[in-house]
Motif scaffolding. Structure first.
Motif, PDB file in Angstrom:
ATOM      1  N   THR A 271      85.743  82.341 116.071  1.00 49.93           N
ATOM      2  CA  THR A 271      87.037  81.914 116.611  1.00 49.93           C
ATOM      3  C   THR A 271      86.781  80.926 117.736  1.00 49.93           C
ATOM      4  OG1 THR A 271      88.180  83.970 116.036  1.00 49.93           O
ATOM      5  CG2 THR A 271      89.160  82.629 117.767  1.00 49.93           C
ATOM      6  N   TYR A 272      87.477  79.801 117.648  1.00 54.90           N
ATOM      7  CA  TYR A 272      87.388  78.751 118.654  1.00 54.90           C
ATOM      8  C   TYR A 272      88.718  78.733 119.400  1.00 54.90           C
ATOM      9  CZ  TYR A 272      84.379  77.523 114.679  1.00 54.90           C
ATOM     10  OH  TYR A 272      83.503  77.569 113.631  1.00 54.90           O
ATOM     11  N   VAL A 273      88.678  78.787 120.724  1.00 51.29           N
ATOM     12  CA  VAL A 273      89.907  78.789 121.521  1.00 51.29           C
ATOM     13  C   VAL A 273      89.930  77.519 122.365  1.00 51.29           C
ATOM     14  CG1 VAL A 273      91.323  80.024 123.193  1.00 51.29           C
ATOM     15  CG2 VAL A 273      89.897  81.309 121.576  1.00 51.29           C
ATOM     16  N   ILE A 274      90.963  76.714 122.137  1.00 50.91           N
ATOM     17  CA  ILE A 274      91.091  75.421 122.813  1.00 50.91           C
ATOM     18  C   ILE A 274      92.436  75.393 123.526  1.00 50.91           C
ATOM     19  CG2 ILE A 274      91.139  72.917 122.513  1.00 50.91           C
ATOM     20  CD1 ILE A 274      89.601  73.418 119.842  1.00 50.91           C
ATOM     21  N   GLU A 275      92.389  75.357 124.853  1.00 50.35           N
ATOM     22  CA  GLU A 275      93.598  75.321 125.669  1.00 50.35           C
ATOM     23  C   GLU A 275      94.572  76.428 125.254  1.00 50.35           C
ATOM     24  OE1 GLU A 275      95.006  71.284 125.660  1.00 50.35           O
ATOM     25  OE2 GLU A 275      93.061  70.520 126.251  1.00 50.35           O
ATOM     26  N   GLY A 276      94.021  77.608 125.037  1.00 52.15           N
ATOM     27  CA  GLY A 276      94.821  78.779 124.729  1.00 52.15           C
ATOM     28  C   GLY A 276      95.172  78.963 123.273  1.00 52.15           C
ATOM     29  N   GLU A 277      94.854  78.002 122.419  1.00 58.06           N
ATOM     30  CA  GLU A 277      95.180  78.085 120.997  1.00 58.06           C
ATOM     31  C   GLU A 277      93.970  78.562 120.206  1.00 58.06           C
ATOM     32  OE1 GLU A 277      97.155  75.379 117.408  1.00 58.06           O
ATOM     33  OE2 GLU A 277      96.748  74.482 119.365  1.00 58.06           O
ATOM     34  N   LEU A 278      94.193  79.563 119.337  1.00 56.08           N
ATOM     35  CA  LEU A 278      93.112  80.131 118.529  1.00 56.08           C
ATOM     36  C   LEU A 278      92.979  79.405 117.191  1.00 56.08           C
ATOM     37  CD1 LEU A 278      93.601  82.485 120.591  1.00 56.08           C
ATOM     38  CD2 LEU A 278      93.033  84.048 118.722  1.00 56.08           C
ATOM     39  N   PHE A 279      91.731  79.197 116.792  1.00 60.11           N
ATOM     40  CA  PHE A 279      91.405  78.679 115.469  1.00 60.11           C
ATOM     41  C   PHE A 279      90.365  79.613 114.878  1.00 60.11           C
ATOM     42  CE2 PHE A 279      92.758  75.237 118.157  1.00 60.11           C
ATOM     43  CZ  PHE A 279      93.572  74.454 117.362  1.00 60.11           C
ATOM     44  N   TRP A 280      90.747  80.356 113.846  1.00 54.81           N
ATOM     45  CA  TRP A 280      89.849  81.348 113.257  1.00 54.81           C
ATOM     46  C   TRP A 280      89.218  80.786 111.987  1.00 54.81           C
ATOM     47  CZ3 TRP A 280      91.552  84.855 108.935  1.00 54.81           C
ATOM     48  CH2 TRP A 280      90.476  85.644 108.487  1.00 54.81           C
ATOM     49  N   GLY A 281      87.891  80.793 111.964  1.00 49.95           N
ATOM     50  CA  GLY A 281      87.164  80.472 110.745  1.00 49.95           C
ATOM     51  C   GLY A 281      86.605  79.067 110.719  1.00 49.95           C
ATOM     52  N   GLN A 282      85.423  78.949 110.108  1.00 51.66           N
ATOM     53  CA  GLN A 282      84.784  77.639 110.000  1.00 51.66           C
ATOM     54  C   GLN A 282      85.591  76.680 109.134  1.00 51.66           C
ATOM     55  OE1 GLN A 282      83.055  76.354 107.062  1.00 51.66           O
ATOM     56  NE2 GLN A 282      83.879  78.026 105.812  1.00 51.66           N
ATOM     57  N   ASP A 283      86.460  77.213 108.295  1.00 53.64           N
ATOM     58  CA  ASP A 283      87.299  76.353 107.465  1.00 53.64           C
ATOM     59  C   ASP A 283      88.498  75.806 108.232  1.00 53.64           C
ATOM     60  OD1 ASP A 283      88.214  78.967 107.611  1.00 53.64           O
ATOM     61  OD2 ASP A 283      89.057  78.987 105.596  1.00 53.64           O
ATOM     62  N   ARG A 284      88.606  76.115 109.535  1.00 51.51           N
ATOM     63  CA  ARG A 284      89.653  75.534 110.385  1.00 51.51           C
ATOM     64  C   ARG A 284      89.105  74.428 111.286  1.00 51.51           C
ATOM     65  NH1 ARG A 284      90.986  79.652 107.719  1.00 51.51           N
ATOM     66  NH2 ARG A 284      93.079  80.555 107.838  1.00 51.51           N
ATOM     67  N   LEU A 285      87.884  73.987 111.033  1.00 51.11           N
ATOM     68  CA  LEU A 285      87.276  73.007 111.934  1.00 51.11           C
ATOM     69  C   LEU A 285      87.965  71.647 111.889  1.00 51.11           C
ATOM     70  CD1 LEU A 285      83.496  73.910 111.717  1.00 51.11           C
ATOM     71  CD2 LEU A 285      84.922  73.949 113.766  1.00 51.11           C
ATOM     72  N   ASP A 286      88.668  71.328 110.806  1.00 50.32           N
ATOM     73  CA  ASP A 286      89.450  70.092 110.805  1.00 50.32           C
ATOM     74  C   ASP A 286      90.575  70.164 111.830  1.00 50.32           C
ATOM     75  OD1 ASP A 286      87.935  68.795 108.939  1.00 50.32           O
ATOM     76  OD2 ASP A 286      89.235  69.265 107.236  1.00 50.32           O
ATOM     77  N   PHE A 287      91.173  71.357 111.980  1.00 51.65           N
ATOM     78  CA  PHE A 287      92.199  71.542 113.001  1.00 51.65           C
ATOM     79  C   PHE A 287      91.582  71.508 114.396  1.00 51.65           C
ATOM     80  CE2 PHE A 287      94.187  73.672 109.288  1.00 51.65           C
ATOM     81  CZ  PHE A 287      95.322  72.863 109.189  1.00 51.65           C
ATOM     82  N   VAL A 288      90.362  72.071 114.522  1.00 48.27           N
ATOM     83  CA  VAL A 288      89.644  72.007 115.792  1.00 48.27           C
ATOM     84  C   VAL A 288      89.394  70.549 116.184  1.00 48.27           C
ATOM     85  CG1 VAL A 288      87.434  72.518 116.920  1.00 48.27           C
ATOM     86  CG2 VAL A 288      88.584  74.288 115.571  1.00 48.27           C
ATOM     87  N   ARG A 289      88.994  69.768 115.205  1.00 49.91           N
ATOM     88  CA  ARG A 289      88.756  68.332 115.465  1.00 49.91           C
ATOM     89  C   ARG A 289      90.004  67.677 116.064  1.00 49.91           C
ATOM     90  NH1 ARG A 289      85.221  64.737 113.206  1.00 49.91           N
ATOM     91  NH2 ARG A 289      84.594  66.286 111.629  1.00 49.91           N
ATOM     92  N   ARG A 290      91.141  67.940 115.457  1.00 49.21           N
ATOM     93  CA  ARG A 290      92.382  67.335 115.946  1.00 49.21           C
ATOM     94  C   ARG A 290      92.713  67.832 117.347  1.00 49.21           C
ATOM     95  NH1 ARG A 290      96.117  68.233 110.542  1.00 49.21           N
ATOM     96  NH2 ARG A 290      94.619  67.378 109.061  1.00 49.21           N
ATOM     97  N   ALA A 291      92.525  69.138 117.566  1.00 46.85           N
ATOM     98  CA  ALA A 291      92.824  69.696 118.880  1.00 46.85           C
ATOM     99  C   ALA A 291      91.936  69.108 119.971  1.00 46.85           C
ATOM    100  CB  ALA A 291      92.680  71.221 118.854  1.00 46.85           C
ATOM    101  N   LEU A 292      90.746  68.667 119.573  1.00 43.16           N
ATOM    102  CA  LEU A 292      89.825  68.032 120.518  1.00 43.16           C
ATOM    103  C   LEU A 292      90.088  66.550 120.691  1.00 43.16           C
ATOM    104  CD1 LEU A 292      86.487  69.809 119.472  1.00 43.16           C
ATOM    105  CD2 LEU A 292      87.860  70.254 121.524  1.00 43.16           C
ATOM    106  N   GLY A 293      91.078  66.051 119.955  1.00 40.02           N
ATOM    107  CA  GLY A 293      91.452  64.640 120.090  1.00 40.02           C
ATOM    108  C   GLY A 293      90.535  63.686 119.380  1.00 40.02           C
ATOM    109  N   LEU A 294      89.855  64.166 118.331  1.00 37.45           N
ATOM    110  CA  LEU A 294      88.901  63.321 117.592  1.00 37.45           C
ATOM    111  C   LEU A 294      89.508  62.783 116.295  1.00 37.45           C
ATOM    112  CD1 LEU A 294      85.756  65.576 118.088  1.00 37.45           C
ATOM    113  CD2 LEU A 294      86.345  63.480 119.336  1.00 37.45           C
TER     114      LEU A 294
END
Length: 199
Positions: free
Chosen positions: A176-199
Motif C-alpha cells: 500500500t502506497y499512501v500519498i498525501e493521505g490517499e491510499l493506493f493498494w496493490g502493484q497494479d495501482r502504480l499507474d494511479f500512483v504515477r498520476r498522484a505523484l504528478g508524473l
C-alpha cells in the motif's frame, strides 16, 4: 498534507516484489521523500477481514497463482509462484529493513527490501534465515552489524509502531502506497500512483 510517500509492505509479499522496482523508479522521478515501512500483516488481517493465504478458499489460492504468473510474464520479472521457502516468516527481514531505514536512510532500506524480495521470489532463498539476511546485507553494501541491531527492543517497538500506523491509515493489503493521505493498494495501482505523484 505531507509530500512524503508512505510505503507499507511485508517483505514476503509477491505483489510488493512485483511492484517494488517500478515504485522506486517513480520515487526517483518525482523526487519525493519516502518512509519505508515494513509492517506485520498478521496483526492487520484480523482487523480488516483478510485471511492468511493457507486459510483462503481453494479457488482463491489457485487464482492467485494464475495472476502471479500473468503479472510476472507481463512485467518481465523473474518469479517462482511457489518458491521453495514459502510460506516464510517475514518478521526478521522486516525488522532488518526497519533497522536499516533508521540507521542508513530510505534509499538503503529500499535497496535492501528489493534484495530481500528478490531473494524469496526469484532466487528461492530463505529470508527468515539469519545467514541469508547477512548475505543480503553484504550484497547490498550495508554494514553487517545491522543484523544484530535488528534484534534490539527499540527496532521491535518501531516495527510495531509502523504496523499501528498502517492500521490507523486503513491499510489492509500489501503493498500500500499512501500519498498525501490517499491510499493506493496493490502493484497494479502504480499507474494511479504515477498520476498522484504528478508524473
Amino acid at each position: 498534507m505531507s509530500r512524503t510517500v508512505d510505503y507499507f509492505f511485508t517483505p514476503q509479499s509477491p505483489w510488493a516484489y512485483l511492484g517494488h522496482a517500478r515504485f522506486v523508479e517513480l520515487l526517483r522521478a518525482s523526487r519525493r521523500a519516502v518512509r519505508v515501512l515494513p509492517v506485520d500483516y498478521g496483526r492487520i488481517f484480523p482487523l480488516s477481514g483478510g485471511l492468511p493465504l493457507g486459510q483462503r478458499a481453494p479457488q482463491r489460492q489457485a487464482y492467485r497463482l494464475v495472476e502471479l504468473r500473468r503479472f510476472a510474464e507481463h512485467l518481465g520479472v523473474a518469479l517462482h509462484p511457489e518458491p521453495r521457502f514459502f510460506p516464510v516468516d517475514g518478521g526478521p527481514a522486516a525488522r532488518l529493513i526497519t533497522a536499516v531505514a533508521q540507521a542508513d536512510g530510505p534509499d538503503a532500506a529500499l535497496r535492501l527490501a528489493g534484495a530481500v524480495m528478490a531473494a524469496c521470489w526469484a532466487e528461492q532463498r530463505d529470508i527468515a534465515s539469519a545467514g541469508t539476511l547477512a548475505e543480503l546485507l553484504d550484497e547490498s553494501d550495508l554494514p553487517p552489524e545491522r543484523l544484530g541491531a535488528a534484534q534490539a527492543p527499540e527496532v521491535q517497538a518501531r516495527y510495531e509502531a509502523q504496523t499501528q500506523s498502517a492500521i490507523d491509515a486503513g491499510v489492509f493489503g500489501a503493498p500500500t502506497y499512501v500519498i498525501e493521505g490517499e491510499l493506493f493498494w496493490g502493484q497494479d495501482r502504480l499507474d494511479f500512483v504515477r498520476r498522484a505523484l504528478g508524473l
